[in-house]
Design an enzyme around this catalytic site. Structure first.
Site, PDB file in Angstrom:
ATOM      1  N   HIS A 117       0.852  -1.189   0.000  1.00  0.00           N
ATOM      2  CA  HIS A 117       0.000   0.000   0.000  1.00  0.00           C
ATOM      3  C   HIS A 117       0.888   1.240   0.000  1.00  0.00           C
ATOM      4  CE1 HIS A 117      -3.189   2.803   0.987  1.00  0.00           C
ATOM      5  NE2 HIS A 117      -4.079   1.814   0.902  1.00  0.00           N
ATOM      6  N   ARG A 140      -6.778  10.838  -0.003  1.00  0.00           N
ATOM      7  CA  ARG A 140      -6.487  11.222  -1.393  1.00  0.00           C
ATOM      8  C   ARG A 140      -7.768  11.360  -2.204  1.00  0.00           C
ATOM      9  NH1 ARG A 140      -3.351   6.647  -3.354  1.00  0.00           N
ATOM     10  NH2 ARG A 140      -3.833   5.633  -1.375  1.00  0.00           N
TER      11      ARG A 140
END
Length: 356
Positions: A117, A140
């Protein structure tokens, strides 16, 4: 968490009120799956320094191996290139279930398929720790951007996980390190729960634009130029070199407040694991037939997610195959009882009183 705690609470209630139906043993460690031929007959476990045996069909849900830094590490064997990364997993995720099942002949598949990740939160007090909190992708998704130590963007922040991780690694190779996730005030307000949580743990800081430029070391003019370029791309005046198509909570301006965290790629999920069939039965690597009375679900099971898991689908793997494994084990148990005689019939009578 809501699903997990509801199930735990219900199980604890059953174990307390109806101990003849189920027993909950805490602080025990399963060390071996017992089998006779192609049939699982129980497990060996240790508790308070003593060894015990539990008999019956076996359902294992021991998780993955994204924290397997042990001497016989599955990670080190199949993905030595990512073995040195930190992990978002708890210290329990050492592939114990995979190792026990492969020891008795179960088939391990896709063991090299390990998801990295891109956004693990670096703790300024302990940057070298092998254990990292995950920065939710919502950060994000709501408009947070990734910038390097020049104050520049270097990727599509919303790209898939292996792409963003790969772009971060390229920045590290160039010396453009560390990488920071930056949320402006609009995104921060929407994600207030997240930012307060991370800030409370010391993993995220609130600062002004000038403070951000100083911390990065790039200067206010460079940071402002980077923000202006990003705003122009979002407005459709320029084409994004990284191909980003979705923009939220703009504009980015230096005269704003920001929430900022240092990021690095981390081991997160293992797509590989033990081969199962559609009934969650563990497959025998030698005969290619399913073991009798042996089931696996959750991250322990391999081949469910392909080469790279999609966000959110780990929950599906747990819930769907968890239920399938439970149903299959129950059916198997009743078939075993029905095939018996005398005491078996009596046991069936006892069990049926408590169904529903």
């Amino acid at each position: 968490m809501a699903i997990t705690y509801a199930l735990m609470e219900r199980f604890e209630q059953l174990a307390e009120k109806e101990p003849h139906r189920c027993q909950l043993i805490k602080k025990a460690r399963v060390t071996k799956v017992n089998k006779e031929g192609d049939k699982a007959v129980g497990v060996v476990y240790t508790l308070d320094g003593k060894e015990y045996t539990a008999e019956g069909p076996v359902v294992l849900a021991t998780g993955g191996y994204a924290a397997d830094f042990t001497d016989n590490s599955i990670l080190k064997k199949h993905r030595p290139d990512v073995y040195g990364l930190a992990t978002t997993n708890g210290a329990h995720a050492t592939g114990d279930g995979q190792k026990m099942l492969m020891e008795i002949g179960a088939n391990g598949i896709d063991m090299d398929k390990v998801q990295v990740h891109p956004t693990g939160l670096v703790d300024p007090k302990d940057p070298g720790s092998k254990w990292k909190f995950l920065a939710a992708e919502a950060l994000r998704g709501e408009g947070g951007i990734l910038i390097n130590n020049k104050g520049e963007r270097f990727c599509d922040d919303l790209g898939h996980r292996d792409y963003v991780s790969g772009m971060i690694f390229k920045e590290k190779e160039k010396g453009n390190w560390p990488i920071r996730l930056v949320l402006n005030s609009k995104a921060s307000n929407i994600l207030d729960f997240h930012t307060r949580h991370y800030a409370g743990r010391g993993l995220m800081k609130k600062m002004t634009g000038p403070q951000l430029a100083k911390e990065i070391g790039c200067g206010e003019k460079a940071l402002e130029a980077s923000f202006n370029d990003y705003n122009a791309i979002a407005d459709g005046k320029k084409k994004d070199p990284w191909g980003k198509r979705f923009f939220h909570n703009l504009p980015f301006k230096v005269n704003d407040d920001f929430h900022v965290a240092v990021m690095e790629p981390v081991l997160h999920f293992t797509m590989g694991g033990i081969e199962i069939n559609d009934k969650a039965q563990v497959m025998n690597g030698g005969s290619q037939e399913a073991f009798k009375g042996l089931f696996a679900c959750g991250e322990l099971a391999g081949g469910v997610h392909g080469a790279n898991r999609l966000g959110g689908s780990s929950l599906l793997g747990c819930v769907v195959y968890g239920r399938v494994a439970g149903d299959s084990a129950s059916k198997y148990l009743f078939q075993e009882v029905l095939s018996g005689a005398g005491p078996a019939a009596a046991r069936l009578g006892q069990i049926s009183l408590h169904i529903d």
